[in-house]
Design an enzyme around this catalytic site. Structure first.
Site, PDB file in Angstrom:
ATOM      1  N   ASN A   1       0.819  -1.221   0.000  1.00 35.86           N
ATOM      2  CA  ASN A   1       0.000   0.000   0.000  1.00 35.86           C
ATOM      3  C   ASN A   1       0.853   1.273   0.000  1.00 35.86           C
ATOM      4  O   ASN A   1       0.383   2.345   0.353  1.00 35.86           O
ATOM      5  CB  ASN A   1      -0.965   0.004   1.192  1.00 35.86           C
TER       6      ASN A   1
ATOM      7  N   ARG B   1       1.478   5.848  12.510  1.00 35.07           N
ATOM      8  CA  ARG B   1       0.759   5.238  13.633  1.00 35.07           C
ATOM      9  C   ARG B   1       0.421   6.331  14.650  1.00 35.07           C
ATOM     10  O   ARG B   1       1.214   7.254  14.885  1.00 35.07           O
ATOM     11  CB  ARG B   1       1.593   4.145  14.320  1.00 35.07           C
TER      12      ARG B   1
ATOM     13  N   GLN C   1      -7.609   1.957  18.026  1.00 35.98           N
ATOM     14  CA  GLN C   1      -8.434   1.863  16.829  1.00 35.98           C
ATOM     15  C   GLN C   1      -9.415   0.715  17.000  1.00 35.98           C
ATOM     16  O   GLN C   1      -8.988  -0.368  17.373  1.00 35.98           O
ATOM     17  CB  GLN C   1      -7.564   1.639  15.583  1.00 35.98           C
TER      18      GLN C   1
ATOM     19  N   HIS D   1      -8.872   4.770   9.479  1.00 35.74           N
ATOM     20  CA  HIS D   1      -7.629   4.244   8.914  1.00 35.74           C
ATOM     21  C   HIS D   1      -7.873   3.708   7.502  1.00 35.74           C
ATOM     22  O   HIS D   1      -8.038   2.507   7.294  1.00 35.74           O
ATOM     23  CB  HIS D   1      -7.093   3.134   9.833  1.00 35.74           C
TER      24      HIS D   1
END
Length: 351
Positions: A121, A257, A286, A305
């Site tokens: 990604n 993060r 999260q 996210h």
């Protein structure tokens, strides 16, 4: 020598309506596109979204699983206590990039292999970072909110809008995502800097200047983008003191993060104006609770996210996960940069 796998456990989010689109692979319903292939191999494949607590599907299925697949977007936290009960676990795959939801020291002591789909990604996150840089510098979100509210106050918007041309953009970390970001900024006529422990050849080739001193670089930047993994060394890296080293009114982007920054220090810096804006898609924990202060802090533009979950990235993630499983079954090693823990040894960036 081939490796026997009896059971694979994947912890993925529920896709709901999105799962009706066959390209949406990183979800329970579509199961990374692995179900038919794994079951043809005679491998039991359990896919669960339920991951919290000792009675979750994750906790119940982990002890007799040979392989665990998790994602950074719906993290199932593999703690030392859970690892102690995972008697058959050989391999933990992160379907994506970023394995901080796994206790890597405990995994190494247990002799597990931890690997992730490195590069899957990178493009997606770098493009998202560039978008956030522009959103902040051009003061886009308040303009959008004005338009939605039926208002029209151009001076109020223009007084905080700037051009990216002529500004200095720095990245903390000089790896793949940082390189892709700097490559995309090459024609924007802005000064580009990066901080890393070691000088990076790809950054040098792009004409990006290396800084060995992070605080010195921060003082030069109009925009700072965080591109380091979460480790014990980087946890809380951007605290009150470090934020004070930045130019007054500079912008900070964080798709790395959430725990790399001090949550409350960011809020205070936004309120005081030390930070002109903060944007990212990573939180701690999260999913973020409804009362998380970043949801309402001034000039704080957050999303769930999502930066690494484009449909294109999901194809790469699913394909990379399958390739690792195929290699594991054949007893073949993964590409070296896929390993986070190998034969009880942590990769350099996590040491």
């Amino acid at each position: 020598m081939s490796t026997k796998i009896n059971k694979v456990l994947a912890v993925l989010p529920k896709g709901g309506e999105a799962a009706k689109q066959p390209d949406y692979l990183v979800c329970v319903e579509n199961a990374l596109g692995l179900r038919e292939w794994l079951e043809k191999q005679g491998i039991k494949y359990v896919v669960a979204a339920d991951k919290e607590g000792p009675n979750s599907e994750f906790a119940r299925n982990l002890p007799d699983s040979d392989v665990l697949i998790t994602t950074p977007f719906h993290p199932a936290y593999l703690t030392p206590d859970l690892l102690a009960k995972a008697d058959k676990l050989q391999l933990a795959i992160t379907a994506g990039v970023g394995s901080d939801h796994i206790d890597l020291e405990a995994a190494a002591k247990k002799g597990l292999t931890v690997a992730e789909v490195t590069g899957s990604n990178v493009v997606s996150v770098a493009e998202d970072e560039l978008m956030r840089v522009l959103l902040l510098v051009r003061n886009f979100v308040p303009g959008y909110e004005q338009a939605r509210a039926g208002e029209w106050d151009v001076p109020k918007l223009a007084m905080k809008a700037r051009d990216l041309e002529g500004k200095t953009v720095g990245t903390v970390g000089g790896g793949r995502i940082a390189t892709h970001l700097m490559k995309r900024l090459q024609n924007w006529d802005c000064k580009r800097l990066y901080y890393d422990r070691h000088e990076k050849k790809p950054q040098e080739d792009l004409g990006v200047d290396w800084h060995k001193d992070l605080d010195q670089m921060l003082g030069e930047c109009d925009v700072v983008v965080i591109n380091v993994p979460l480790t014990e060394k980087t946890k809380g890296m951007f605290n009150k003191e470090r934020l004070s080293k930045m130019k007054h009114g500079a912008y900070l982007v964080n798709n790395a993060r959430g725990r790399i920054v001090d949550r409350d220090a960011v809020v205070d810096a936004l309120k005081s104006g030390q930070l002109g804006g903060y944007s990212g898609d990573v939180w701690y924990p999260q999913p973020a609770p409804p009362d998380h202060p970043w949801r309402k802090a001034p000039n704080c533009y957050m999303t769930p996210h999502t930066s690494g979950t484009t449909l294109d990235a999901q194809k790469r993630i699913a394909a990379g996960t399958r390739e690792m499983l195929e290699d594991w079954l054949k007893g073949k090693p993964f590409p070296e940069d896929f390993y986070i823990v190998r034969e009880g040894k942590l990769a350099e960036q996590y040491q």
